[in-house]
Design an enzyme around this catalytic site. Structure first.
Site, PDB file in Angstrom:
ATOM      1  N   GLU A  49      -6.423  17.300  -8.009  1.00 36.61           N
ATOM      2  CA  GLU A  49      -5.180  16.868  -8.660  1.00 36.61           C
ATOM      3  C   GLU A  49      -5.473  16.016  -9.901  1.00 36.61           C
ATOM      4  OE1 GLU A  49      -2.274  15.797  -5.169  1.00 36.61           O
ATOM      5  OE2 GLU A  49      -4.322  15.912  -4.451  1.00 36.61           O
ATOM      6  N   GLU A 102     -10.550  22.220   3.495  1.00 34.83           N
ATOM      7  CA  GLU A 102     -11.815  22.410   2.761  1.00 34.83           C
ATOM      8  C   GLU A 102     -13.041  22.277   3.664  1.00 34.83           C
ATOM      9  OE1 GLU A 102     -11.789  19.548  -0.499  1.00 34.83           O
ATOM     10  OE2 GLU A 102      -9.749  20.151  -0.997  1.00 34.83           O
ATOM     11  N   ARG A 121      -0.007   9.744 -11.643  1.00 32.16           N
ATOM     12  CA  ARG A 121       0.639  10.569 -10.625  1.00 32.16           C
ATOM     13  C   ARG A 121       1.962   9.881 -10.283  1.00 32.16           C
ATOM     14  NH1 ARG A 121      -0.092  10.516  -4.233  1.00 32.16           N
ATOM     15  NH2 ARG A 121       1.234  12.304  -3.807  1.00 32.16           N
ATOM     16  N   ASN A 180      -3.451   6.720  -9.687  1.00 29.19           N
ATOM     17  CA  ASN A 180      -2.594   7.110  -8.566  1.00 29.19           C
ATOM     18  C   ASN A 180      -2.323   5.839  -7.770  1.00 29.19           C
ATOM     19  OD1 ASN A 180      -1.454   8.073  -6.257  1.00 29.19           O
ATOM     20  ND2 ASN A 180      -3.087   9.532  -5.759  1.00 29.19           N
ATOM     21  N   HIS A 227       3.212  17.460  -3.170  1.00 25.65           N
ATOM     22  CA  HIS A 227       1.866  18.045  -3.340  1.00 25.65           C
ATOM     23  C   HIS A 227       1.868  19.105  -4.447  1.00 25.65           C
ATOM     24  CE1 HIS A 227       0.437  17.215   1.091  1.00 25.65           C
ATOM     25  NE2 HIS A 227       0.136  16.210   0.296  1.00 25.65           N
ATOM     26  N   LEU A 258      -4.080  21.005   3.465  1.00 26.54           N
ATOM     27  CA  LEU A 258      -4.171  20.372   4.784  1.00 26.54           C
ATOM     28  C   LEU A 258      -5.043  19.122   4.683  1.00 26.54           C
ATOM     29  CD1 LEU A 258      -4.823  23.639   6.869  1.00 26.54           C
ATOM     30  CD2 LEU A 258      -2.621  22.588   6.291  1.00 26.54           C
ATOM     31  N   ASN A 279      -4.365  14.495   5.059  1.00 23.93           N
ATOM     32  CA  ASN A 279      -3.574  13.621   5.928  1.00 23.93           C
ATOM     33  C   ASN A 279      -2.127  14.053   5.900  1.00 23.93           C
ATOM     34  OD1 ASN A 279      -4.751  11.577   7.501  1.00 23.93           O
ATOM     35  ND2 ASN A 279      -5.527  10.632   5.617  1.00 23.93           N
ATOM     36  N   ARG A 298       2.778  12.495  10.535  1.00 19.80           N
ATOM     37  CA  ARG A 298       4.143  13.023  10.412  1.00 19.80           C
ATOM     38  C   ARG A 298       4.279  14.270  11.268  1.00 19.80           C
ATOM     39  NH1 ARG A 298       3.338  13.092   4.431  1.00 19.80           N
ATOM     40  NH2 ARG A 298       3.786  10.994   3.686  1.00 19.80           N
TER      41      ARG A 298
HETATM   42  P1  ADP Z   1      -5.501  12.700   2.030  1.00 16.08           P
HETATM   43  O1  ADP Z   1      -4.347  13.584   2.325  1.00 16.08           O
HETATM   44  O2  ADP Z   1      -5.301  11.279   2.475  1.00 16.08           O
HETATM   45  O3  ADP Z   1      -6.065  12.848   0.630  1.00 16.08           O
HETATM   46  P2  ADP Z   1      -7.791  14.250   2.886  1.00 16.08           P
HETATM   47  O4  ADP Z   1      -7.398  15.417   2.070  1.00 16.08           O
HETATM   48  O5  ADP Z   1      -9.043  13.543   2.556  1.00 16.08           O
HETATM   49  O6  ADP Z   1      -6.641  13.187   3.040  1.00 16.08           O
HETATM   50  O7  ADP Z   1      -7.885  14.770   4.414  1.00 16.08           O
HETATM   51  C1  ADP Z   1      -8.129  13.908   5.466  1.00 16.08           C
HETATM   52  C2  ADP Z   1      -8.246  14.739   6.732  1.00 16.08           C
HETATM   53  O8  ADP Z   1      -9.334  15.659   6.584  1.00 16.08           O
HETATM   54  C3  ADP Z   1      -8.546  13.903   7.976  1.00 16.08           C
HETATM   55  O9  ADP Z   1      -7.760  14.361   9.065  1.00 16.08           O
HETATM   56  C4  ADP Z   1     -10.007  14.205   8.215  1.00 16.08           C
HETATM   57  O10 ADP Z   1     -10.378  14.084   9.574  1.00 16.08           O
HETATM   58  C5  ADP Z   1     -10.072  15.659   7.794  1.00 16.08           C
HETATM   59  N1  ADP Z   1     -11.458  16.097   7.620  1.00 16.08           N
HETATM   60  C6  ADP Z   1     -12.369  15.694   6.713  1.00 16.08           C
HETATM   61  N2  ADP Z   1     -13.565  16.295   6.955  1.00 16.08           N
HETATM   62  C7  ADP Z   1     -13.398  17.087   8.033  1.00 16.08           C
HETATM   63  C8  ADP Z   1     -14.227  17.974   8.785  1.00 16.08           C
HETATM   64  N3  ADP Z   1     -15.500  18.150   8.455  1.00 16.08           N
HETATM   65  N4  ADP Z   1     -13.691  18.622   9.834  1.00 16.08           N
HETATM   66  C9  ADP Z   1     -12.403  18.444  10.168  1.00 16.08           C
HETATM   67  N5  ADP Z   1     -11.564  17.646   9.512  1.00 16.08           N
HETATM   68  C10 ADP Z   1     -12.048  16.963   8.464  1.00 16.08           C
END
Ligand code: ADP
Length: 415
Positions: free
Chosen positions: A396, A344, A99, A7, A189, A218, A220, A250
């Site tokens: 993914e 998650e 990807r 990726n 996505h 949900l 970044n 965003r």
């Molecule tokens: P990406 O889209 O870059 O792959 P991720 O799926 O890893 O990102 O998601 C990142 C987001 O998940 C960040 O906003 C991070 O703060 C949030 N996050 C990770 N763990 C927790 C948690 N325990 N509680 C709340 N938000 C979380």
């Protein structure tokens, strides 16, 4: 087969080495042998590597180009340092799955990479000017380093959404703009939403056409998808990933007239405004603090920060609006599926999104919700909830590895 999943971003390369094959997919016994990423591929790069059962390795080394990053990964994979069983030379890497962000209207499925496919990916650069060139760099580098004998497969973020009907994908702007410039909703996505639909179907023992769910990725970046009869009916990201939900940086949905207004008031160029909407908006823009949901939740809890709370409330409200819209559009669904770093790991955000949806038959079981985080999966709604809620960690890379095997072996490959 040992599949290297790549990726490539504009200045990063993420990878996983996954052992999988058709009988392994059947048994759901795929194995991730190693994973990692190289960030800041422009100078002093940050390298994270981990193989199965071994501690994480962190290093900083000068790496300037994608090809050097991939070369570094390949050399580590086959070196004794990585301690991966049965991976001793490049011949032990049997195929590469990439990807690729944008497949335009052309790619409705994953594709074996040929010169013609490369040309078609190049053709979509104007639709994804930040992403597709980086994906292409990864493809060209892997070709050069592994040779033409190792098959490579492109798995597109857009292809799961190719089943959307015109009523979902056309914007209500002059139709000739779609004809002339391909301006339409593509959605992104797709590999994540498709994985969630597949995994939900597997958990519930359903046939594909029985899957009627709303998936919420949900992270970044954030997006929602209405999955009806196992196919994408609608999704919240649009012509670009900017549309839809509130994300880390965003802003998601807004009135396009704001662009002209800001241009006049702030003296910014359209390009600067576009960058602001993509990089300085969303959770970061509203809170003025951070794009990181975990940090915002801490600010809200510990300092009672008003704008941190506001950013979280707007985030949750937008997600709730999309759930309602998609349930209406689908004529009802069975389940809401949460995924991505936030979906998650944060029971609090999940319960805030679901709060007030009891009237539509959604009832969250507090204990179940609180117990499911950090890679766990399962139901978070009460046993008698009419509309159910699940958490499913997305994967993914696994889907990319499986598609790569199916394409290389010419096996059916929708799920
Ligand atoms: P990406 O889209 O870059 O792959 P991720 O799926 O890893 O990102 O998601 C990142 C987001 O998940 C960040 O906003 C991070 O703060 C949030 N996050 C990770 N763990 C927790 C948690 N325990 N509680 C709340 N938000 C979380």
């Amino acid at each position: 087969m040992n599949i290297l999943v790549l990726n490539c971003g504009s200045s990063s390369v993420k990878f996983q080495l996954i052992e999988t094959d058709l009988p392994i997919i059947e048994k759901n016994a795929d194995k991730c042998l190693a994973s990692g990423n190289i960030e800041r591929v422009i100078g002093q790069a940050l390298i994270t590597l981990q193989s199965e059962g071994q501690p994480k390795i962190r290093k900083a080394e000068p790496i300037k180009e994608h090809i050097n990053a991939i070369d570094y990964i390949l050399r580590w994979l086959i070196s004794p340092e990585s301690k991966i069983n049965n991976i001793n030379s490049l011949a032990d890497i049997h195929a590469v799955g990439h990807r690729v962000v944008h497949g335009g209207e052309k790619f409705t499925m994953s594709a074996l990479i040929t010169d013609e496919v490369i040309e078609q990916i190049e053709d979509s650069i104007e639709l994804a000017p930040l992403h597709n060139p980086a994906n292409l760099k990864g493809i060209m580098a892997a070709r050069e380093l592994l040779g033409p004998g190792v098959p490579q497969v492109a798995v597109f973020d857009t292809s799961f959404h190719s089943t959307m009907p015109e009523t979902s994908y056309l914007y209500a702007i002059p139709y000739q703009l779609y004809r002339r410039h391909r301006i339409r909703r593509y959605g992104f996505h797709g590999t994540s939403h498709r994985y969630l639909a597949y995994r939900y179907r597997q958990l519930m023992g359903l046939k594909r056409e029985q899957v009627n769910i709303v998936t919420l990725h949900l992270g970044n970046g954030c997006s929602a998808c209405a999955v009806k009869k196992g196919e994408s009916l609608d999704t919240s990201m649009g012509f670009t990933p900017l549309e839809g939900l509130v994300m880390g940086t965003r802003g998601g949905d807004m009135d396009p007239s704001i662009i002209e207004f800001i241009r006049n008031k702030e003296g910014m160029s359209v390009r600067e405004i576009d960058t602001m909407f993509n990089k300085q908006s969303g959770l970061l823009g509203i809170s003025g603090l951070t794009n990181d949901m975990r940090e915002l939740l801490a600010e809200e809890k510990e300092k009672d920060d008003r704008r941190a709370k506001l950013a979280i409330d707007i985030f949750c409200n937008r997600a709730k609006k999309y759930i309602g819209a998609y349930l209406a559009e689908m004529g009802g669904a069975d389940t809401i599926v949460f995924s991505g770093g936030i979906g998650e790991n944060s029971p609090l955000i999940r319960s805030r999104i679901c709060k007030g949806l009891e009237w539509m038959g959604l009832s969250i079981n507090k204990e179940r919700n609180n117990s499911i985080q950090h890679g766990k999966e399962g139901e978070i709604s009460t046993s008698d909830s009419k509309l159910k809620a699940f958490v499913i960690p997305t994967n993914e890379e696994l889907l990319i590895a499986r598609d790569t095997v199916r394409v290389v072996k010419n096996a059916p490959r929708r799920w």
